[in-house]
Scaffold this motif. Structure first.
Motif: not given
Length: 430
Positions: A333-348
């Protein structure tokens, strides 16, 4: 939440079976016809397990649990904008809650995220009459000078019309009164509108909210600037005001707007992706990832976008744990951060973990609302689709009957583009 088990059962079915093949070169062979038949038989053998999961989620002790968890977070914390103290409070609350839920390997993975803050905003139509207008600045927008920008308006309905009237745009505020076609098609005016207006010399851009319905409600969302194009302030206006200015312009009337925006951008802030697991008993290093994003915009509670997607993903693991089910592969399970800013957390996250891409069997996210479920959208090989069709059969009690192409999502597209199978829910509003 009767829509939840379709995610849960998909996870359960995949983790009990052979790895899915996307048909791309990521180290997973395609499945033979005989293997597919064996897999189909194995999936059918989980019919009783599926029934138990559905019962617990819809009628049993887990009924409304994810709703209650979510309501507590949004009521206690509220909106969770990237870089804000609210988002970091929410991350800490969820970190401790996942530990209390006795999930495994609960941890935080550091991420640098954008820190942008909305200031005071106003728009006043000064001609042909005085009329205050509701606006919401778009995420990442620059502000106006302290005294604002007062300029004549150019109303257009498309980027092509803007190009045709480029000579009229210099020094003006471009107002996009684009018709709503679909979110995917129309959102480009929000993301690209400022750049396109700046290219023809406009001083600001106002975008009709990307929605088919409105009760005088402006929307927000991210915009994209380009390094080689001047940055101009941009905000969304209501459907009603966009159409009103469209009508005035069609009558040849001169429209003047005074726009004030006090938005500010700060250095990137520290944040985290929040991770928890149920470790696989046979292939613990192979991963099925389920996710939603925890951040939200600052002008709402973030309940639907995407608190509910995050919490039903958590609920999937909770149900599996409560029924003492042991997946062969690790459920992450992953709760992503900063998705609204363009998927920043998921990219990192992708950049940090892509070295193990051959170990990812399936990636999923929920970020399209939690309406009446009608099917699954899936991206993968034909062999993988054959497996998914069998899983859908287990979900028919929940009205999950369709399997369509097109599984995607901001936070999982990096994996899908690299060849990992991906899925999202298909639903309709009721």
């Amino acid at each position: 939440m009767q829509y939840l088990p379709f995610l849960l059962l998909t996870i359960l079915g995949i983790t009990q079976l052979s790895p899915l093949s996307s048909g791309k070169a990521i180290g997973k062979p395609s499945l033979s016809e005989q293997t597919i038949k064996d897999v189909e038989a194995e999936i059918f053998s989980y019919k009783a397990v599926a029934k138990a999961l559905i019962h617990m989620a819809v009628e049993g002790k887990a009924q409304n649990r994810s709703y209650e968890r979510l309501s507590l977070l949004v009521d206690m914390v509220g909106p969770r904008l990237s870089g804000s103290k609210n988002l970091e409070q929410a991350i800490q609350v969820l970190y401790h809650s996942l530990k209390e839920d006795r999930l495994q390997n609960v941890h935080l993975e550091p991420v640098k995220v954008p820190h942008w803050e909305r200031g005071e905003e106003s728009a006043l139509m000064k001609a042909p009459r005085r009329q205050p207008m509701a606006i919401l600045g778009l995420g990442n927008s620059i502000g106006t000078p302290p005294n604002g920008i007062t300029a004549e308006v150019l109303v257009v309905t498309s980027f092509s019309e803007l190009q045709q009237r480029a000579l009229e745009a210099k020094g003006k505020i471009v107002v996009y009164n684009q018709p709503f076609i679909s979110y995917q098609e129309t959102v480009k005016y929000r993301t690209q509108g400022a750049v396109q207006a700046a290219l023809v010399g406009a001083v600001a851009a106002l975008v009709r909210s990307v929605t088919p319905f409105s009760i005088y409600s402006p929307h927000t969302g991210i915009l994209e600037y380009q390094e080689d194009v001047p940055k101009i302030p941009s905000a969304c206006i209501t459907v009603e005001d966009a159409e009103m200015m469209g009508r005035l312009a069609s009558q040849g009337l001169r429209i003047v707007i005074q726009l004030k925006m006090c938005e500010k951008k700060y250095p990137d802030a520290d944040s985290f992706n929040t991770v928890a697991e149920i470790t696989g008993w046979k292939y613990p290093d192979e991963v099925v990832l389920i996710s939603g994003h925890l951040d939200s915009w600052d002008v709402g509670q973030g309940a639907l976008d995407d608190g509910v997607g995050a919490f039903i993903s958590w609920e999937a693991l909770s149900l599996i744990k409560d029924l003492d089910l042991r997946p062969k592969r690790t459920l992450r399970l992953v709760f992503w951060t900063a998705e609204e800013q363009g998927g920043i957390g998921s990219l990192q996250y992708y950049l940090q973990h892509k070295g193990n891409i051959s170990k990812y069997s399936l990636v999923m996210e929920s970020d399209l609302g939690t309406f009446f479920p009608i099917g699954l959208q899936f991206t993968g090989s034909e062999e993988a689709k054959a497996i998914m069709r069998e899983i859908v059969k287990l979900l028919q009690p929940l009205n999950i009957t369709q399997l369509l192409d097109g599984g995607e999502g901001t936070d999982i597209n990096f994996w899908i583009q690299a060849g990992v199978p991906g899925k999202k829910k298909l639903s309709r509003a009721t």
